[in-house]
Design a protein around this motif. Sequence first.
Motif, mmCIF file in Angstrom:
data_model
loop_
_atom_site.group_PDB
_atom_site.id
_atom_site.type_symbol
_atom_site.label_atom_id
_atom_site.label_comp_id
_atom_site.label_asym_id
_atom_site.label_seq_id
_atom_site.Cartn_x
_atom_site.Cartn_y
_atom_site.Cartn_z
ATOM 1 N N SER A 9 0.835 -1.204 0.000
ATOM 2 C CA SER A 9 0.000 0.000 0.000
ATOM 3 C C SER A 9 0.865 1.248 0.000
ATOM 4 O O SER A 9 0.564 2.211 -0.703
ATOM 5 C CB SER A 9 -0.918 0.017 1.227
ATOM 6 O OG SER A 9 -1.922 -0.941 1.087
ATOM 7 N N ASP A 10 1.926 1.247 0.806
ATOM 8 C CA ASP A 10 2.813 2.414 0.848
ATOM 9 C C ASP A 10 3.499 2.615 -0.500
ATOM 10 O O ASP A 10 3.623 3.748 -0.970
ATOM 11 C CB ASP A 10 3.856 2.261 1.959
ATOM 12 C CG ASP A 10 4.663 3.543 2.120
ATOM 13 O OD1 ASP A 10 4.043 4.616 2.301
ATOM 14 O OD2 ASP A 10 5.907 3.477 2.037
ATOM 15 N N SER A 12 2.317 1.713 -3.420
ATOM 16 C CA SER A 12 1.293 2.222 -4.342
ATOM 17 C C SER A 12 1.006 3.696 -4.074
ATOM 18 O O SER A 12 0.911 4.498 -5.009
ATOM 19 C CB SER A 12 -0.009 1.425 -4.186
ATOM 20 O OG SER A 12 0.180 0.102 -4.592
ATOM 21 N N ARG A 13 0.892 4.063 -2.807
ATOM 22 C CA ARG A 13 0.615 5.447 -2.438
ATOM 23 C C ARG A 13 1.715 6.363 -2.956
ATOM 24 O O ARG A 13 1.443 7.400 -3.563
ATOM 25 C CB ARG A 13 0.484 5.555 -0.914
ATOM 26 C CG ARG A 13 0.146 6.931 -0.422
ATOM 27 C CD ARG A 13 0.053 6.953 1.113
ATOM 28 N NE ARG A 13 -0.074 8.299 1.578
ATOM 29 C CZ ARG A 13 0.912 9.185 1.666
ATOM 30 N NH1 ARG A 13 2.132 8.840 1.333
ATOM 31 N NH2 ARG A 13 0.707 10.416 2.078
ATOM 32 N N ARG A 14 2.958 5.987 -2.712
ATOM 33 C CA ARG A 14 4.087 6.797 -3.183
ATOM 34 C C ARG A 14 4.100 6.883 -4.707
ATOM 35 O O ARG A 14 4.346 7.955 -5.267
ATOM 36 C CB ARG A 14 5.405 6.233 -2.652
ATOM 37 C CG ARG A 14 5.546 6.389 -1.143
ATOM 38 C CD ARG A 14 6.806 5.735 -0.597
ATOM 39 N NE ARG A 14 8.021 6.316 -1.093
ATOM 40 C CZ ARG A 14 8.586 7.433 -0.658
ATOM 41 N NH1 ARG A 14 8.010 8.105 0.309
ATOM 42 N NH2 ARG A 14 9.703 7.880 -1.172
ATOM 43 N N THR A 47 -8.219 2.574 -6.552
ATOM 44 C CA THR A 47 -7.223 2.700 -5.476
ATOM 45 C C THR A 47 -7.020 4.168 -5.134
ATOM 46 O O THR A 47 -6.937 4.542 -3.962
ATOM 47 C CB THR A 47 -5.885 2.059 -5.898
ATOM 48 O OG1 THR A 47 -6.113 0.679 -6.188
ATOM 49 C CG2 THR A 47 -4.830 2.193 -4.811
ATOM 50 N N TRP A 51 -8.321 6.628 -1.453
ATOM 51 C CA TRP A 51 -7.515 7.493 -0.597
ATOM 52 C C TRP A 51 -7.800 8.983 -0.784
ATOM 53 O O TRP A 51 -7.594 9.773 0.133
ATOM 54 C CB TRP A 51 -6.024 7.228 -0.825
ATOM 55 C CG TRP A 51 -5.572 5.873 -0.338
ATOM 56 C CD1 TRP A 51 -6.047 5.205 0.751
ATOM 57 C CD2 TRP A 51 -4.575 5.049 -0.911
ATOM 58 N NE1 TRP A 51 -5.394 4.006 0.886
ATOM 59 C CE2 TRP A 51 -4.470 3.879 -0.128
ATOM 60 C CE3 TRP A 51 -3.737 5.170 -2.026
ATOM 61 C CZ2 TRP A 51 -3.585 2.859 -0.402
ATOM 62 C CZ3 TRP A 51 -2.851 4.147 -2.304
ATOM 63 C CH2 TRP A 51 -2.778 2.998 -1.496
#
Length: 185
Positions: A9-10, A12-14, A47, A51
């Motif tokens: 997840s981190d 993907s977020r970055r 995704t 967020w």
Amino acid sequence: MPPDAARRSDRSRRAILVAALELVEALGYSRLTVEAVAARAGVGKQTIYRWWPSKGPLLFDALVEFGPAAVDHAVGGGLDADLRRELRAVVEELAERRFDQVCRLLVHEERTDLVMLLLVPRRMALEERLHRAQRSGEVRADVDVSAAVELLVGPVYQRWFLRAAPLTGGFADLVVDLVLRALGR
């Protein structure tokens, strides 16, 4: 051992945040789409929407995390040199296309609270430098430091916002010269 979902997840977020900044710089805000960010980041657009509700908050988070270069508050050249360095850094930040695009979007969406969060580090550095100058006698003790900082950054932000004239390091130096005269040096 199963894959670590938090690390994935981190990652993907970055990737999403970096993709958003790269695309806003390349395309501008109006042509930026969540679909394009998702494709560049290698994730599904669902995704992104999990967020962030829209591209505005996504870009704000991207700028906060990966925005303008770290603020360097080095001192040592005297008040004049320190103020010039700080104000020139403001001009350089505003000249970055990604910073410009996101800040203009936030102003357009009347999110001045978010714009201020992006601008606060430079403002705090200028206030601290002027307080040190007051303590050392370089600036009169009766000077309102907060107002003096407004005198420094106000013309720069106005010129950026209105695009009335080029925003240059030379203009930043001129503002510093005028403000230092007003501070009674």
